[in-house]
Design an enzyme around this catalytic site. Structure first.
Site, mmCIF file in Angstrom:
data_model
loop_
_atom_site.group_PDB
_atom_site.id
_atom_site.type_symbol
_atom_site.label_atom_id
_atom_site.label_comp_id
_atom_site.label_asym_id
_atom_site.label_seq_id
_atom_site.Cartn_x
_atom_site.Cartn_y
_atom_site.Cartn_z
ATOM 1 N N GLU A 85 0.841 -1.203 0.000
ATOM 2 C CA GLU A 85 0.000 0.000 0.000
ATOM 3 C C GLU A 85 0.874 1.249 0.000
ATOM 4 O O GLU A 85 1.729 1.415 0.885
ATOM 5 C CB GLU A 85 -0.944 -0.009 1.211
ATOM 6 C CG GLU A 85 -1.992 1.084 1.135
ATOM 7 C CD GLU A 85 -3.042 0.967 2.243
ATOM 8 O OE1 GLU A 85 -3.394 -0.163 2.642
ATOM 9 O OE2 GLU A 85 -3.505 2.029 2.682
ATOM 10 N N LYS A 280 -7.817 -1.311 11.020
ATOM 11 C CA LYS A 280 -7.170 -1.723 9.758
ATOM 12 C C LYS A 280 -5.944 -0.843 9.521
ATOM 13 O O LYS A 280 -4.889 -1.315 9.108
ATOM 14 C CB LYS A 280 -8.174 -1.610 8.601
ATOM 15 C CG LYS A 280 -7.679 -2.169 7.288
ATOM 16 C CD LYS A 280 -6.881 -1.180 6.455
ATOM 17 C CE LYS A 280 -6.414 -1.788 5.155
ATOM 18 N NZ LYS A 280 -5.501 -0.912 4.422
ATOM 19 N N ASP A 296 4.035 -14.701 11.494
ATOM 20 C CA ASP A 296 2.783 -15.166 10.892
ATOM 21 C C ASP A 296 1.709 -14.079 11.058
ATOM 22 O O ASP A 296 1.135 -13.921 12.125
ATOM 23 C CB ASP A 296 2.391 -16.466 11.613
ATOM 24 C CG ASP A 296 1.078 -17.041 11.137
ATOM 25 O OD1 ASP A 296 0.320 -16.351 10.447
ATOM 26 O OD2 ASP A 296 0.810 -18.215 11.479
ATOM 27 N N HIS A 393 -2.534 10.357 0.237
ATOM 28 C CA HIS A 393 -2.672 9.046 -0.389
ATOM 29 C C HIS A 393 -2.494 9.163 -1.908
ATOM 30 O O HIS A 393 -1.755 8.388 -2.511
ATOM 31 C CB HIS A 393 -4.051 8.487 -0.051
ATOM 32 C CG HIS A 393 -4.243 7.089 -0.515
ATOM 33 N ND1 HIS A 393 -3.763 6.009 0.190
ATOM 34 C CD2 HIS A 393 -4.837 6.582 -1.613
ATOM 35 C CE1 HIS A 393 -4.049 4.908 -0.460
ATOM 36 N NE2 HIS A 393 -4.705 5.240 -1.562
HETATM 37 C C1 MEV Z 1 -6.111 2.870 4.830
HETATM 38 O O1 MEV Z 1 -5.344 1.761 4.479
HETATM 39 C C2 MEV Z 1 -6.159 3.026 6.324
HETATM 40 C C3 MEV Z 1 -7.072 4.134 6.846
HETATM 41 O O2 MEV Z 1 -8.390 3.972 6.314
HETATM 42 C C4 MEV Z 1 -7.089 4.005 8.347
HETATM 43 C C5 MEV Z 1 -8.090 4.897 9.047
HETATM 44 O O3 MEV Z 1 -9.124 5.251 8.448
HETATM 45 O O4 MEV Z 1 -7.830 5.204 10.221
HETATM 46 C C6 MEV Z 1 -6.576 5.493 6.418
#
Ligand code: MEV
Length: 440
Positions: A85, A280, A296, A393
């Protein structure tokens, strides 16, 4: 439709590739070219990778990046991260640099207990089972002596074996709930071997236990396996600074920023839809280092998400507060990791990554990885509550779009320059590139 194939694993690598491309790939020659282009030119190294799994036909590369400037308990580290990513390493580096000037990260291991269970069915009197268990407990330990010997030398071993009555959840279901210390090993093989021995001792001792009825002697072992839920293999990482030092944004004051961060974490605590994405983002940092250090990541993911639901509702793994004008941001999560065994000594790049981290013990690695998760979350949430994430991003994604469009090096330079002062969207990048191509 291709026919099922028998004895596939016995085919040579070349035969496997021929089978793949002739059955599934529209342009077999091109397919072969792509597959072989990912082979390592060092045949010994390729062979090593081939033998990690069954039916290896090539490699799938993931970029390995480095996030420098992590001050952790006053030691400066550069953290290797394996991830595809685009914005993750940049975000980690940015958070590391920000906290470098504010005391860095403080970490602490809160526990290192691993868990495994023997699941079994017993049809009979629970009191008798309890008495039986107390009687055979020393034998359960004794029978694993040969398995625990070398772990004991390293200071690990079996900590406790408990009999748990689970019959309220499932008829006749009991378990041996066992805890272990596995020091620098993740310990899966050690734990599973001990559990299988416990199961065998349990079964054979029951067959000879005079106080059991004939039916009670027939304990049915269902399975013996470690648990990836390790709520007592826990690590904490924290950052803090005076609120006045939170000068990350030109748009809002440090006080507003602190308040928004706390609010964002509160939302992730109460709202599972947000908590999943919030966590995430944390796992972006965690998994990248877990992978880079040959651990792992599926085990880590499973354990961490279960922990995030431990209070009955899926919630944030990080916490934030402002007290006496001090902003605090911390994470607590379970991480069962190893720095010996598994891939750690086998995979040359994993070995190098561990060396880069000063050859950490498992406990030290827990702390580094918790920091990577916290840093990632700090970077993501601070962008979300200020500029939004798309700006950063898309900046990182710009190169992906340019590569997708087959941009030349000089086109890349011109387009990147253009977007230093313009908003990046997929469409706008293509428009600028098309305009550039028309001009020339
Ligand atoms: C993207 O990989 C992760 C985010 O969505 C985490 C978040 O929203 O805190 C930017």
């Amino acid at each position: 439709m291709p026919k099922p194939i028998a004895g596939f694993s016995k085919l040579s690598k070349q035969e496997k590739i021929d089978w793949i491309v002739s059955n599934y790939i529209q342009h077999p020659d091109r397919g072969k070219e792509i597959i072989t282009s990912y082979w390592n030119t060092d045949e010994k190294l390729q062979h090593l990778h081939d033998e990690f799994i069954e039916n290896t036909f090539t490699n799938l590369y993931i970029p390995l990046g480095i996030a420098p400037n992590f001050l952790i308990n006053d030691k400066l580290l550069a953290i290797p991260m394996a991830i595809e990513e685009s914005s993750v390493v940049a975000a980690a580096s940015k958070a590391a640099k920000f906290w470098l000037g504010r005391g860095g990260f403080k970490t602490k291991v809160l526990g290192t207990e691993k868990v495994g269970q023997v699941h079994f069915i017993f049809k009979g009197d629970t009191d008798k089972l309890n008495t039986f268990f107390t009687a055979i407990s020393p034998k359960l330990f004794k029978a694993t002596d040969s398995l625990t010997e070398s772990m004991a030398k390293r200071g690990g071993g079996i900590s406790k074996i408990e009999l748990r009555d689970k019959t309220e959840d499932l008829a006749n279901y009991y378990q041996l709930h066992c805890t272990f210390e596995t020091k620098d090993a993740m310990g899966a093989n050690f734990i599973n071997s001990c559990l299988e021995q416990f199961a065998s001792t349990l079964k054979s001792e029951a067959l000879n236990y005079s106080l059991f009825s004939e039916a009670e002697r027939q304990i049915e072992i269902v399975m013996s396996i470690l648990s990836n839920y390790v709520p007592n293999c826990l690590v904490k990482a924290e950052v803090s600074c005076p609120v006045s030092e939170l000068n990350l944004s030109t748009e809002i004051t440090p006080e507003e920023f602190a308040q928004k961060m706390v609010r964002a974490v509160q939302i992730a605590k109460v709202e599972p839809y947000r908590a999943v994405t919030h966590n995430k983002g944390i796992m972006n940092g965690i998994d990248a280092v877990v992978l880079a250090t040959g651990n792992d990541f599926r085990a880590i993911e499973a354990g961490v998400h279960a922990f995030a639901s431990k209070d009955g509702k899926y919630s944030s793994l990080t916490h934030a507060s402002v007290e006496n004008d001090v902003f605090k941001f911390w994470i607590e999560l379970p991480l069962a990791l190893g720095t010996v065994g598994g891939l750690t000594k086998l995979h040359p790049m994993v070995k190098l990554n561990l060396e880069l981290l000063n050859n950490p013990s498992a406990e030290e690695l827990m702390q580094v990885i918790a920091v990577a998760g916290l840093a990632q979350n700090f970077a993501a949430v601070s962008s979300l509550v200020t500029t939004g994430i798309q700006k950063g991003h898309m900046k990182m994604h710009l190169m992906n779009i340019l590569n997708q469009q087959g941009a030349t090096e000089s086109e890349k330079i011109t387009v990147v320059e253009h977007f230093k002062t313009n908003t990046i969207t997929h469409r706008s990048v293509i428009d600028v590139l098309t305009g550039l191509r028309k001009q020339s």
